[in-house]
Design an enzyme around this catalytic site. Structure first.
Site, short mmCIF file in Angstrom:
data_model
loop_
_atom_site.label_atom_id
_atom_site.label_comp_id
_atom_site.label_asym_id
_atom_site.label_seq_id
_atom_site.Cartn_x
_atom_site.Cartn_y
_atom_site.Cartn_z
CG HIS A 59 35.93 45.44 34.96
ND1 HIS A 59 35.05 46.49 35.03
CD2 HIS A 59 36.36 45.21 36.23
CE1 HIS A 59 34.93 46.88 36.29
NE2 HIS A 59 35.72 46.13 37.04
CE1 TYR A 96 37.70 53.45 42.41
CE2 TYR A 96 37.10 51.90 40.68
CZ TYR A 96 37.74 52.17 41.88
OH TYR A 96 38.41 51.17 42.55
CG HIS A 134 31.51 52.01 41.61
ND1 HIS A 134 31.15 51.25 42.71
CD2 HIS A 134 32.83 51.80 41.44
CE1 HIS A 134 32.20 50.60 43.16
NE2 HIS A 134 33.25 50.92 42.41
NE ARG A 147 29.82 47.85 47.04
CZ ARG A 147 30.99 48.26 46.58
NH1 ARG A 147 31.58 49.33 47.09
NH2 ARG A 147 31.58 47.61 45.59
CD GLU A 158 34.24 42.64 43.62
OE1 GLU A 158 35.45 42.33 43.66
OE2 GLU A 158 33.83 43.80 43.37
CG HIS A 206 32.95 41.33 39.99
ND1 HIS A 206 34.19 40.83 39.65
CD2 HIS A 206 33.15 42.64 40.32
CE1 HIS A 206 35.09 41.77 39.76
NE2 HIS A 206 34.49 42.89 40.17
CG ASP A 226 38.51 44.02 39.04
OD1 ASP A 226 38.58 45.24 39.23
OD2 ASP A 226 37.74 43.30 39.68
#
Length: 427
Positions: free
Chosen positions: A58, A123, A202, A205, A232, A266, A315
């Site tokens: 990730h 993204y 994603h 949200r 997360e 996460h 990340d």
């Protein structure tokens, strides 16, 4: 060096321990053909220990541009949400050249630290309106570095639950599942041995449960892995409860059947009940301890989670070192549980468990035949410098723990991706 070859290091990781006298034969395609005491003429890797290359499951490579920023807090304590505003500022400033430079730099750091495969959760996709021009730059960066890439382009429709896209987020936009799949079809046309594509929403949200269900179902039909950020932040859970009446993990579980192809990133605040159900359905969890620590996310509860359901990611790339991610995966659990030996294998060993998570665990989450030194797997390898002072006095049985708890990825002397070797570049 490429083509058919046989290599023999002083020590080779055979899955549970280091052994001497082991040779690895690599075929012309860059896959491992045979492993063992082959008696073949071999290229000697003197003063080296050979291991599977790390699999970084990730990454947001462009966030390498935030390193060193946002670490002062004149208005009081910061949070993930204040950090996110700084990230959006970076997004708005990205030109194609800047995006490519940051991504390439992050990938070079990864390979230098023993990473041979990266799952790029991508993204920032557009220069203008829905052009997806930045997708191909990720592939260009990986090819320039010689890194195996699992490109994970995101579906991202909303700027928060029920909210329009805000500043910065417009560069993430995928307005419909149909537009999302068209973009993946275009990328798959460019895929090859070193580039694969997976499906991503994603987060809760950025898409509603119906979209998640639709995209996940299509990922299963196509045989692709599916990744998603889950829980997360506590605020994410509160907003999902308000909008949907359930937590993000419950919403995800309601949108899918089997989770066999799903990796949840996460799970920092996931309840024991929901986590157990997700794992029982075949899901995996990707932890990113350095980022979770940097952002103040919290420490995920991993008691009882089998090591074959875990993987690791860098990340935000504030620090690129899978050795340190391994160490802090265990240390975080020690701090939370006030005990030692929290992430361990069936033999009670911590180092081998962490190494498995950082190699085979990531490979399984990305659906790739790498992360092991075994016939049929890609020859994606890293060679550790046994002369490093950090390892002085550590024999073969203690070597993995000495490295993961006492050193860093800087001890990686060279790496191999699909049979092609590269020495560590001077910093």
């Amino acid at each position: 060096m490429s083509g058919h070859q046989v290599v023999e290091a002083d020590l080779t990781w055979t899955g549970h321990r280091f052994e001497a006298g082991v040779q690895v034969e690599i075929d012309l395609a860059g896959r491992i053909a045979r492993v063992g005491r082959l008696g073949a003429r071999a290229r000697r890797l003197t003063d080296r220990a050979l291991l599977p290359g790390f699999v970084n499951a990730h990454s947001h490579a462009f966030q390498r541009g935030l390193r060193g920023l946002g670490e002062t807090f004149p208005a009081g304590a910061g949070s993930f949400w204040t950090w996110r505003e700084a990230m959006y500022e970076l997004v708005e400033q990205l030109t194609p050249d800047r995006f490519l430079d940051l991504t390439t730099a992050a990938f070079r750091e990864m390979r230098a630290a023993g990473v041979t495969t990266v799952g790029e959760f991508h993204y920032v996709r557009h220069l203008g309106d829905l052009d997806f021009e930045l997708d191909r730059l990720v592939i260009e960066a990986a090819r320039a570095v010689g890194l195996r890439l699992a490109l994970l382009p995101t579906n991202y429709r909303t700027g928060g639950i029920g909210q329009p896209l805000g500043r910065g987020q417009r560069r993430f936009s995928t307005p419909t599942p149909e537009a999302y799949w068209r973009s993946l079809d275009a990328l798959q046309a460019e895929a090859g041995d070193l580039v694969t594509v997976g499906a991503v929403v994603h987060s809760l949200r950025a898409a509603d449960p119906g979209e998640i269900a639709e995209i996940h179902a299509e990922s299963v039909r196509r045989g692709l892995v599916f990744h998603i950020h889950v829980e997360e932040q506590r605020r994410e859970i509160e907003e999902c409860l308000t909008a949907h009446g359930v937590t993000p993990m419950r919403a995800l579980l309601g949108a899918i059947g089997s989770a066999a192809n799903v990796t949840a990133i996460h799970c920092t605040h996931t309840s024991d009940h929901d986590r157990l159900e997700f794992l029982d359905r075949g899901g995996r969890i990707c932890c990113c301890p350095l980022t979770e620590g940097n952002l103040g996310d919290g420490i995920p509860a991993l008691a009882g989670v089998a090591i074959d359901r875990l993987c690791l990611g860098t990340d935000s790339n504030a620090r690129i070192d899978l050795v340190e991610e391994c160490r802090w995966l265990e240390y975080g659990q020690r701090l939370a549980g006030e005990a030692r030996g929290m992430v361990k294998d069936a033999h009670g060993s911590v180092g081998p468990a962490l190494l498995r998570i950082a190699t085979a665990g990531g490979a399984e989450a990305l659906g790739l035949a790498t992360g092991r030194i075994a016939p049929g797997f890609w020859a994606d390898l890293q060679a550790l410098d046994l002369t490093a002072p950090d390892l002085a006095g550590a024999g073969p049985d203690a070597l993995v723990d000495a490295w993961l708890f006492g050193a860093s990825g800087a001890l990686v002397a060279e790496t191999c991706v699909a049979g092609r070797w590269e020495a560590r570049r001077p910093s």
